[in-house]
Design an enzyme around this catalytic site. Structure first.
Site, short mmCIF file in Angstrom:
data_model
loop_
_atom_site.label_atom_id
_atom_site.label_comp_id
_atom_site.label_asym_id
_atom_site.label_seq_id
_atom_site.Cartn_x
_atom_site.Cartn_y
_atom_site.Cartn_z
N ASP A 88 -2.29 5.07 -5.43
CA ASP A 88 -2.39 4.32 -4.18
C ASP A 88 -2.66 2.85 -4.49
OD1 ASP A 88 -2.82 3.38 -1.63
OD2 ASP A 88 -4.79 4.30 -1.41
N ASP A 146 0.84 -1.20 0.00
CA ASP A 146 0.00 0.00 0.00
C ASP A 146 0.87 1.25 0.00
OD1 ASP A 146 -1.91 1.90 0.27
OD2 ASP A 146 -2.47 1.40 2.32
#
Length: 313
Positions: free
Chosen positions: A190, A16
């Site tokens: 992201d 992430d």
């Protein structure tokens, strides 16, 4: 796959790039927030090296959002992501095993007991299980195949990797979307957000153009927040419209099929447009995980740029 605990339990965790905290689902999982995952849920009671972080510790103080479970003197964390998914639970530490030679004692992580909005079967967030992500020098694609666009800083948070997205093309035609739609409040990349988020105006334009190109395929009701879906059971070959993201420095990024549609049943028989519209124009645009699969993504932080190349996996 990483190992957590003693003895270590193998977990598939996503890498992430838009978060500061590693977490995995833990027992006991609070119903109804126990989404399906591919690996067994981590049980801290089965690990001899597991420990909870106390309320008054320096580790707890470093969290951006935390509270204290005073009865047990336990630090409780909460993370809410840009797509409104969230995780909260007990801030903890345990042994992390990446390889037999790379073992880290006392690794800090969130032991998630209430986790909502995650649909890809992973056990939490840390490292990519599908897709290819590289930091620094390119390892797979040739330099000529890499398209670099500059990283930008967002006023809403310097921890994000910002992109200067200015437009979207469908089948070579630029959609009628003002560049200001993306610049305010901004666009981030992201890998922890599964489905990309677009401003309402941009999503409507993309959805309309996608539907116009898919009229020969039968539509089906949406699945949750995915509202543009098709049944392809009777279509041995499918042609998707060409979708491109256009950045302010002239770079155009072409998505392949895995970045255009999301597979509802794990096959190409039930698919949905792999984008979701934000509820509000003031919410961040997010270039998410699904659009990065099958790409080599290179973060050149020193050079303040990110590169994309085909064929990451």
């Amino acid at each position: 796959m990483v190992g957590l605990g003693t003895p270590n339990k193998q977990l598939s965790l996503e890498f992430d790039t838009g978060s500061f905290l590693t977490w995995t689902r833990c027992q006991p999982c609070v119903s109804p927030c126990c989404y399906p995952q591919n690996d067994p849920i981590f049980d801290p009671a089965a690990s001899t090296s597991y420990a909870k972080i106390s309320c008054n510790s320096a580790e707890c103080a470093q969290l951006r959002r935390s509270q204290c479970s005073s009865a047990a003197n336990t630090c409780v964390y909460e993370v809410i992501y840009g797509d409104e998914s969230h995780t909260n639970g007990v801030f903890s530490k345990d042994k992390l095993t990446l390889t037999p030679a790379d073992v880290f004692d006392g690794f800090l992580f969130g032991c998630g007991q209430d986790n909502e909005g995650f649909h890809d079967g992973s056990a939490g967030l840390l490292a990519s299980s599908t897709g290819y992500l590289s930091f620094g020098s390119p390892t797979g694609a040739s330099n000529a195949a890499i398209k670099y666009t500059r990283l930008t800083t967002l006023s809403s948070g310097s921890t994000y990797y910002g992109l200067n997205l200015v437009g979207i093309n469908v089948n070579g035609q630029k959609l009628s979307i003002p560049a200001s739609v993306f610049s305010s409040p901004g666009t981030i990349i992201d890998s922890g957000t599964v489905i990309s988020r677009l401003p309402p105006t941009a999503f409507s334009a993309l959805r309309d153009a996608f539907q116009a190109a898919m009229t020969s395929y039968p539509s089906v009701p949406g699945d949750g927040f995915l509202d543009t879906c098709y049944d392809l059971n009777c279509n041995p070959t499918v042609t998707y419209p060409k979708i491109e993201f256009v950045f302010g420095d002239g770079v155009t990024l072409t998505l392949d099929a895995t970045g255009i549609v999301y597979l509802l049943d794990g096959t190409m028989k039930q698919v949905c447009l792999a984008f979701v519209g934000n509820d509000d124009a003031d919410e961040l645009t997010i270039f998410g995980n699904t659009q990065q699969k099958n790409m080599e993504v290179l973060y050149d932080v020193a050079g303040e740029r990110v590169g994309f190349a085909p064929g990451g996996c």
